[in-house]
Design an enzyme around this catalytic site. Structure first.
Site, PDB file in Angstrom:
ATOM      1  N   ASN A  59       0.782  -0.852   0.201  1.00 51.24           N
ATOM      2  CA  ASN A  59      -0.027   0.143  -0.032  1.00 51.24           C
ATOM      3  C   ASN A  59       0.896   1.297  -0.452  1.00 51.24           C
ATOM      4  O   ASN A  59       0.432   2.482   0.148  1.00 51.24           O
ATOM      5  CB  ASN A  59      -0.800   0.006   0.942  1.00 51.24           C
ATOM      6  CG  ASN A  59      -2.128  -1.456   1.341  1.00 51.24           C
ATOM      7  OD1 ASN A  59      -2.380  -1.436  -0.097  1.00 51.24           O
ATOM      8  ND2 ASN A  59      -2.135  -1.577   2.206  1.00 51.24           N
ATOM      9  N   HIS A 145     -14.475  -1.719   5.893  1.00 53.61           N
ATOM     10  CA  HIS A 145     -13.425  -2.383   6.299  1.00 53.61           C
ATOM     11  C   HIS A 145     -13.557  -2.995   7.855  1.00 53.61           C
ATOM     12  O   HIS A 145     -14.870  -2.375   8.707  1.00 53.61           O
ATOM     13  CB  HIS A 145     -12.105  -1.442   6.455  1.00 53.61           C
ATOM     14  CG  HIS A 145     -11.078  -2.016   7.003  1.00 53.61           C
ATOM     15  ND1 HIS A 145     -10.379  -1.771   8.757  1.00 53.61           N
ATOM     16  CD2 HIS A 145      -9.908  -2.547   6.461  1.00 53.61           C
ATOM     17  CE1 HIS A 145      -9.151  -2.538   7.997  1.00 53.61           C
ATOM     18  NE2 HIS A 145      -8.863  -2.472   6.748  1.00 53.61           N
ATOM     19  N   GLU A 189     -16.066   3.802   2.755  1.00 54.51           N
ATOM     20  CA  GLU A 189     -14.796   4.348   2.165  1.00 54.51           C
ATOM     21  C   GLU A 189     -14.928   4.655   1.331  1.00 54.51           C
ATOM     22  O   GLU A 189     -16.380   5.656   0.639  1.00 54.51           O
ATOM     23  CB  GLU A 189     -13.759   2.946   2.250  1.00 54.51           C
ATOM     24  CG  GLU A 189     -14.015   2.292   3.369  1.00 54.51           C
ATOM     25  CD  GLU A 189     -13.402   0.187   2.931  1.00 54.51           C
ATOM     26  OE1 GLU A 189     -12.498   0.749   2.242  1.00 54.51           O
ATOM     27  OE2 GLU A 189     -14.083   0.129   3.527  1.00 54.51           O
ATOM     28  N   SER A 193     -10.822  -0.956  -0.655  1.00 56.27           N
ATOM     29  CA  SER A 193      -9.587  -1.410  -1.046  1.00 56.27           C
ATOM     30  C   SER A 193      -9.645  -2.562  -1.736  1.00 56.27           C
ATOM     31  O   SER A 193      -8.251  -3.462  -2.266  1.00 56.27           O
ATOM     32  CB  SER A 193      -9.129  -2.336   0.837  1.00 56.27           C
ATOM     33  OG  SER A 193     -10.199  -2.695   1.803  1.00 56.27           O
ATOM     34  N   ASP A 218     -14.168   6.526   5.505  1.00 58.29           N
ATOM     35  CA  ASP A 218     -12.724   5.858   6.025  1.00 58.29           C
ATOM     36  C   ASP A 218     -11.944   6.206   4.294  1.00 58.29           C
ATOM     37  O   ASP A 218     -12.354   5.809   3.939  1.00 58.29           O
ATOM     38  CB  ASP A 218     -13.382   5.013   6.314  1.00 58.29           C
ATOM     39  CG  ASP A 218     -11.314   3.629   6.766  1.00 58.29           C
ATOM     40  OD1 ASP A 218     -10.395   4.375   5.547  1.00 58.29           O
ATOM     41  OD2 ASP A 218     -11.085   3.028   7.462  1.00 58.29           O
ATOM     42  N   HIS A 221      -6.978   4.799   1.551  1.00 55.65           N
ATOM     43  CA  HIS A 221      -6.804   4.645  -0.131  1.00 55.65           C
ATOM     44  C   HIS A 221      -7.027   5.429  -0.367  1.00 55.65           C
ATOM     45  O   HIS A 221      -6.561   5.359  -1.315  1.00 55.65           O
ATOM     46  CB  HIS A 221      -7.567   2.905   0.070  1.00 55.65           C
ATOM     47  CG  HIS A 221      -7.400   1.423   0.639  1.00 55.65           C
ATOM     48  ND1 HIS A 221      -5.635   0.722   0.201  1.00 55.65           N
ATOM     49  CD2 HIS A 221      -7.967   1.200   1.321  1.00 55.65           C
ATOM     50  CE1 HIS A 221      -5.218  -0.275   1.246  1.00 55.65           C
ATOM     51  NE2 HIS A 221      -7.145   0.078   1.358  1.00 55.65           N
ATOM     52  N   LYS A 251      -0.922   4.398   4.663  1.00 55.26           N
ATOM     53  CA  LYS A 251      -0.132   3.418   3.631  1.00 55.26           C
ATOM     54  C   LYS A 251       0.410   4.520   2.188  1.00 55.26           C
ATOM     55  O   LYS A 251       1.473   4.141   2.483  1.00 55.26           O
ATOM     56  CB  LYS A 251      -2.432   3.289   2.924  1.00 55.26           C
ATOM     57  CG  LYS A 251      -1.855   1.933   3.683  1.00 55.26           C
ATOM     58  CD  LYS A 251      -3.796   1.927   3.403  1.00 55.26           C
ATOM     59  CE  LYS A 251      -4.006  -0.064   4.720  1.00 55.26           C
ATOM     60  NZ  LYS A 251      -5.430   0.035   4.618  1.00 55.26           N
TER      61      LYS A 251
HETATM   62  C1  LIG Z   1      -5.729  -0.294   5.723  1.00 60.19           C
HETATM   63  C2  LIG Z   1      -7.177   0.077   6.218  1.00 60.19           C
HETATM   64  C3  LIG Z   1      -7.266   0.607   7.586  1.00 60.19           C
HETATM   65  C4  LIG Z   1      -6.017   0.487   9.139  1.00 60.19           C
HETATM   66  O1  LIG Z   1      -5.443   0.841   8.329  1.00 60.19           O
HETATM   67  P1  LIG Z   1      -4.235   1.077   9.907  1.00 60.19           P
HETATM   68  O2  LIG Z   1      -3.230   2.262   9.654  1.00 60.19           O
HETATM   69  O3  LIG Z   1      -3.047   0.037   8.818  1.00 60.19           O
HETATM   70  O4  LIG Z   1      -4.507   0.285  11.067  1.00 60.19           O
HETATM   71  C5  LIG Z   1      -8.412   1.367   8.184  1.00 60.19           C
HETATM   72  N1  LIG Z   1      -9.419   1.154   6.844  1.00 60.19           N
HETATM   73  C6  LIG Z   1      -8.720   0.634   5.698  1.00 60.19           C
HETATM   74  C7  LIG Z   1     -10.303   1.090   4.416  1.00 60.19           C
HETATM   75  C8  LIG Z   1      -8.089   0.452   5.251  1.00 60.19           C
HETATM   76  O5  LIG Z   1      -7.771  -0.022   4.823  1.00 60.19           O
END
Ligand SMILES: *Cc1c(COP(=O)(O)O)cnc(C)c1O
Length: 396
Positions: A59, A145, A189, A193, A218, A221, A251
């Site tokens: 990522n 997620h 999101e 992802s 969220d 990405h 990421k």
């Molecule tokens: C990776 C991810 C997370 C978690 O983030 P980290 O910092 O790796 O704990 C939360 N939400 C989504 C959509 C993700 O892809």
């Protein structure tokens, strides 16, 4: 004495028996997961088990975890300030480096304020229960997620799921149920992802507003790779319309940590009530320095932030796939076993491409997921394209 010993023995036995039984079921479904030690290097190179690979599974969309100024910032922060932070942020862990990182996040997200959490997962399990309780309603996209689901469970709120990226499905749920609850939170999101598709954020934001619901995106990405690096809210022309924007520094930022960008009032509430903010040790100074240096690059280098999506689009075009909206390109294979086989084939030819299987993705949609980075080169992408063609996994 003897009796106590015997009891311990039985417990250990039943625990291992329980674990072995569960593992057997997992193996039977072809879903066993393993950790595999690796050494990452520049340009998405990686060494595993003595063999060299190019990773299309990271990522690290901008290659910033390996950027010279990011490494330098982390190294000198470790030298100056040490390896750890010493305490939680509300005690003595609130290192001065936090301030600059949070100011940059608020600027990128166009919010009054921002707060860094231990990780994105910790942000989601903190933010949601801080805002929502057992009497409240959460309406979430079917594909959100696992960390949001964990936060929802902790909140005790009622959960209803809307069809993926389907605004009218969310509207229907709001219409039937919103009036029964004091507070309602809509969750989506920015970029999903497992599919790499962009959410209709502007329409969801309008819907939330018209139904007196709060809205959180969220953007794990999206930051650094869409919307001129500002993320998916900016990319969908919804700037100023999303009151809760969370994401991760792990990421595209290439460091570690999570964040929430929101109003002053919401951020102050988090500092007072978010349990996975209050009761955890602050991030190490080197991590904050790395995030800060990386965010500065994201704010200023427009060419770099355009590269991951351009690479994904180049790959997709060569394989006659639809035009990607993000650096994530899935190729659905079907069964978990077939997806694993395809991933192993690419690995034999020097490429790491992850196979995603249930429960991470729905049954019979096991897939290869290609993640493109600004630091991939054309030659490697071209080689990967020929290998994928030889797999014969893409329909007519
Ligand atoms: C990776 C991810 C997370 C978690 O983030 P980290 O910092 O790796 O704990 C939360 N939400 C989504 C959509 C993700 O892809």
């Amino acid at each position: 004495m003897t009796k106590a010993k015997k009891t311990i023995h039985i417990h250990t036995n039943s625990l291992d028996h329980f674990a072995a039984n569960k593992l057997e079921q997992i193996a039977h479904a072809g879903l066993t997961r393993q950790t595999r030690p690796i050494v990452r290097a520049e340009d998405m190179a990686a060494t595993r088990n003595g063999e060299n690979f190019i990773s299309f599974a990271d990522n690290d969309y901008l290659g910033l975890s390996m950027h010279p100024s990011v490494k330098e910032a982390a190294a000198s922060a470790a030298q100056l300030y040490g390896g750890g932070s010493g305490a939680s942020r509300l005690v003595t862990g609130d290192h001065i480096l936090y301030q600059e990182v949070e100011e940059r996040i608020a600027r990128l997200k166009n919010t009054e304020s921002a707060l860094v959490f231990g990780s994105g997962f910790m942000a989601n399990i903190s933010i949601i229960p801080t805002l929502m309780g057992a009497d409240d309603l959460i309406i979430a996209d079917r594909l959100v997620h696992a960390s949001m689901h964990a936060g929802i469970k902790l909140s005790g709120a009622t959960l209803l799921l809307f069809d993926h990226n389907d605004v009218s499905s969310a509207a229907g749920l709001l219409k039937s149920h919103r009036h029964k609850y004091p507070h309602t939170l809509l969750l989506a999101e920015g970029i999903y992802s497992m599919d790499g598709d962009l959410a209709p954020i502007k329409d969801l934001a309008t819907l939330a507003k018209n139904n007196d619901a709060w809205f959180m995106v969220d953007d794990a990405h999206g930051l650094g790779v869409v919307g001129e690096g500002k993320g998916s809210v900016h990319a969908t022309n919804a700037t100023g319309m999303v009151p809760l924007q969370m994401g991760t520094l792990s990421k595209a930022v290439g460091a570690y940590g999570g964040y929430l960008a929101a109003s002053e009032a919401v951020i102050s509430l988090m500092k007072n009530r978010a349990r996975a903010f209050i009761y955890t040790t602050a991030l190490p100074p080197a991590t904050l320095a790395a995030a800060n240096a990386a965010l500065e690059i994201i704010e200023t280098d427009k060419e770099l932030v355009s590269k991951p999506v351009a690479h994904a689009q180049y790959f997709a075009k060569a394989l006659n796939l639809g035009t990607p909206q993000s650096p994530i390109v899935p190729i659905i294979i079907g069964t978990a076993e077939e997806a694993l086989k395809a991933s192993q084939f690419l690995e034999e030819h020097g490429f790491i491409v992850t196979a995603f299987r249930p429960p991470t993705v729905p049954e019979n949609t096991s897939r290869l997921r290609f993640c493109f980075s600004a630091s991939h080169n054309k030659h490697d992408i071209d080689t990967l394209i020929s290998l994928v063609k030889s797999l014969n996994v893409i329909g007519p």
